[in-house]
Design a protein around this motif. Structure first.
Motif, PDB file in Angstrom:
ATOM      1  N   TYR A 418      15.977  53.035   5.024  1.00 30.59           N
ATOM      2  CA  TYR A 418      17.153  53.147   5.891  1.00 30.59           C
ATOM      3  C   TYR A 418      16.902  54.160   7.005  1.00 30.59           C
ATOM      4  N   TYR A 420      14.044  54.998   8.238  1.00 33.38           N
ATOM      5  CA  TYR A 420      13.032  54.391   9.109  1.00 33.38           C
ATOM      6  C   TYR A 420      13.697  53.431  10.103  1.00 33.38           C
ATOM      7  N   ILE A 421      14.619  52.591   9.604  1.00 31.41           N
ATOM      8  CA  ILE A 421      15.294  51.617  10.456  1.00 31.41           C
ATOM      9  C   ILE A 421      16.209  52.313  11.467  1.00 31.41           C
ATOM     10  N   LYS A 422      16.976  53.288  10.984  1.00 29.63           N
ATOM     11  CA  LYS A 422      17.936  53.969  11.858  1.00 29.63           C
ATOM     12  C   LYS A 422      17.235  54.722  12.987  1.00 29.63           C
ATOM     13  N   GLN A 424      14.740  53.522  14.633  1.00 33.27           N
ATOM     14  CA  GLN A 424      14.046  52.492  15.406  1.00 33.27           C
ATOM     15  C   GLN A 424      12.579  52.325  14.974  1.00 33.27           C
ATOM     16  N   ASN A 425      12.428  52.174  13.649  1.00 29.79           N
ATOM     17  CA  ASN A 425      11.109  51.927  13.043  1.00 29.79           C
ATOM     18  C   ASN A 425      10.078  52.999  13.412  1.00 29.79           C
ATOM     19  N   ASN A 448       6.573  46.551  10.157  1.00 27.68           N
ATOM     20  CA  ASN A 448       7.760  45.707  10.267  1.00 27.68           C
ATOM     21  C   ASN A 448       8.519  45.684   8.940  1.00 27.68           C
ATOM     22  N   VAL A 449       9.846  45.702   9.025  1.00 27.34           N
ATOM     23  CA  VAL A 449      10.689  45.663   7.823  1.00 27.34           C
ATOM     24  C   VAL A 449      10.671  44.253   7.251  1.00 27.34           C
ATOM     25  N   THR A 453      18.058  42.224   5.902  1.00 28.58           N
ATOM     26  CA  THR A 453      19.030  43.265   6.228  1.00 28.58           C
ATOM     27  C   THR A 453      20.315  42.638   6.750  1.00 28.58           C
TER      28      THR A 453
END
Length: 552
Positions: A418, A420-422, A424-425, A448-449, A453
């Motif tokens: 989470y 990492y995603i928030k 912007q990777n 890449n995730v 999601t």
């Protein structure tokens, strides 16, 4: 013989004497007592003997005599009369003693008495203490001692007749083939961590259908009650056994769901039938709508691979299209039957049993549990953190490259993903260890995730997914009718294999049962057979059946 020579010989024979005692009594404590008596008598004989031409035979003969004296305190040669245990020593041979099956059985039955009665019998018949002396030692009245002696004599006489037939658990003990829980594990773990020995497993099975006292469990398992009592105490403390009366010798009843793998599983054919019905009447329309949705209903993954997302969509539809009954009713059920445990755990425990006659291979001999149990599943694992505005759900089955276990599904991993995603990777927000673990687990690949999601505009709840699915997916009446019939058939198949106090749990588990995670591998298997789904890549298998929901 001088003292120096006697000391040397006694040291030489001590280990062998203890081995002799263990071969006769099998109980470590009693063998120590017998060995001590033998050593004492042998040593005295060494000091008084002038010359011993055959020390081995000499020591062996003394050991047999001491052992014979012990047995003579328990029984006559031909009859069992506990009131006359104390007799003059009779010079029986070792062969005759080993052939005396009644004596052996009597000794076993004494081991099964309660702690108090076993102690009193030992002090009276082995140590030759009077009732008054025993009363003073134990801090009880002489009358109580006499009552226990009388009750022990009666119990032993009855059990010498009752135990002529060996119980199944004595010669063919069960083993837990799998364990799990429905709820939240505590700091010391769950069912698997508690039932780390076959003794505990057999205690639980022994008390599953019929409540038993410690002494009754001991006889059923052919294990001295002192060992049973310690394990029963621990199992009761953690809520796996219930004490069902307040007497001094209470009965215990198992408080967990146990499925017997030795009974043919008729529900498999029922689940296979359900999978075909769902693939006929439900999922074609759902997949058609999803295939034509440009926004993928708000779901996303690497490359937005619809085939990959459909696997997780099946998990979500199973979970929230069927398992959406009266939440308050479910909460009431859970509060009634879940157990709050000393370590903070709060769950309904369950296990599957088999035995050595039915286990064709040892659990340690197969590395992939799906080879033996193709439909086994570890389902509906939810992870969340109230401070991070994210939720996660995951199931493990043979179509995912993960073990059938909840332990490796860590909240910390989802927190890392989470974050990492928030950002912007941006992997700089992760420690090297966190980044490596996400890659190892397959949640990240080439930065890449991989997991599916879903983004909410507000603090996420599971209601967002429930409302979405009920808006996008239509459950036809044919499926609703089939679901009710499925529940009734499944409960009828399982009810008879569980005791009455567990049947309400089974009934709840068989309510809206098409929403149970166990149906997922059946449905996926049928979809692959029909071509409704395509096989996943090795990378996708690591991340499938997982969804991360978070606030935008």
């Amino acid at each position: 013989m001088d003292k120096v020579q006697a000391d040397r010989l006694i040291l030489q024979y001590q280990t062998r004497i203890f081995g002799f005692a263990m071969s006769k009594l099998r109980s470590y404590t009693e063998a120590e007592e017998l060995a001590a008596d033998i050593v004492s008598e042998v040593y005295r004989s060494f000091l008084t003997a002038e010359q011993i031409t055959n020390p081995d035979g000499y020591v062996y003969r003394i050991a047999c005599n001491v052992y014979a004296r012990l047995i003579r305190q328990l029984t006559h040669v031909s009859t069992v009369d506990i009131s006359d245990m104390v007799l003059p020593c009779h010079d029986d041979t070792q062969e005759h003693l080993e052939q005396n099956e009644t004596i052996q059985q009597l000794r076993r039955e004494i081991c099964f008495l309660s702690d108090r009665q076993r102690t009193i019998v030992y002090l009276h018949y082995y140590k030759k203490k009077t009732a008054a002396e025993i009363a003073a030692t134990l801090g009880i009245s002489p009358g109580t001692v006499k009552w226990h002696l009388s009750d022990a004599r009666t119990t032993l006489k009855e059990d010498l007749v009752m135990t002529q037939q060996t119980t199944d658990l004595t010669v063919n003990p069960i083993r837990f083939t799998s364990t799990g829980h429905n709820g939240s594990a505590g700091t010391t773990g769950d069912t698997q961590d508690m039932f780390d020995t076959r003794l505990k497993q057999n205690i639980a099975w022994c008390c599953y259908f019929t409540p038993h006292t410690v002494e009754e469990i001991a006889r059923a398992l052919n294990v001295p009650s002192v060992y049973i009592a310690d394990n029963v105490q621990e199992l009761e403390e953690y809520g796996y056994l219930d004490r069902i009366d307040k007497s001094k010798n209470p009965k215990f009843r198992t408080n967990m769901v146990i499925y017997d793998d030795r009974i043919p599983d008729k529900t498999q054919s029922l689940c296979l039938e359900a999978a075909k019905k769902l693939c006929d009447d439900l999922y074609p329309a759902i997949f058609h709508a999803f295939d034509h949705a440009e926004d993928n209903w708000g779901f996303a993954c690497d490359d937005n691979d619809k085939n990959f997302m459909k696997y997780t969509l099946v998990m979500l539809c199973t979970r929230y299209l069927f398992d959406h009954g009266d939440f308050q009713k479910w909460q009431k059920f859970y509060q009634t039957y879940s157990v709050k445990r000393p370590d903070g755990g709060d769950f309904i425990a369950h296990a599957n049993v088999s035995d050595d006659c039915h286990m064709t291979i040892e659990p340690s001999e197969f590395t992939n549990p799906y080879d033996k149990y193709p439909y086994v599943i570890c389902g509906y694992m939810q992870r969340y953190d109230t401070n991070s505005d994210m939720l996660n759900e995951q199931v493990n089955c043979r179509f995912a490259d993960r073990l059938v276990d909840w332990r490796d599904n860590c909240s910390e991993d989802w927190e890392s993903l989470y974050r990492y995603i928030k950002n912007q990777n941006n992997k700089s927000v992760l420690t090297p260890e966190e980044y490596k673990r996400l890659c190892d687990k397959g949640y990240l690949a080439d930065d890449n995730v991989q997991v599916m999601t879903y983004v909410c505009n507000e603090k996420p709840t599971w209601n967002h997914i429930i409302q979405l699915l009920h808006t996008k997916c239509h459950v036809p009446e044919s499926i609703r009718s089939f679901s009710k019939a499925f529940d009734a058939k499944k409960y009828a198949m399982q009810k008879e294999h569980h005791p009455k106090h567990i049947q309400p749990i089974i009934h709840q588990y068989c309510t809206e049962a098409l929403g149970n995670a166990e149906i997922i591998p059946y449905v996926i298997e049928e979809m692959l057979h029909r071509g409704m789904l395509q096989p996943l890549t090795a990378v996708q298998k690591k991340a499938v059946f997982s969804i991360l929901i978070y606030q935008k």
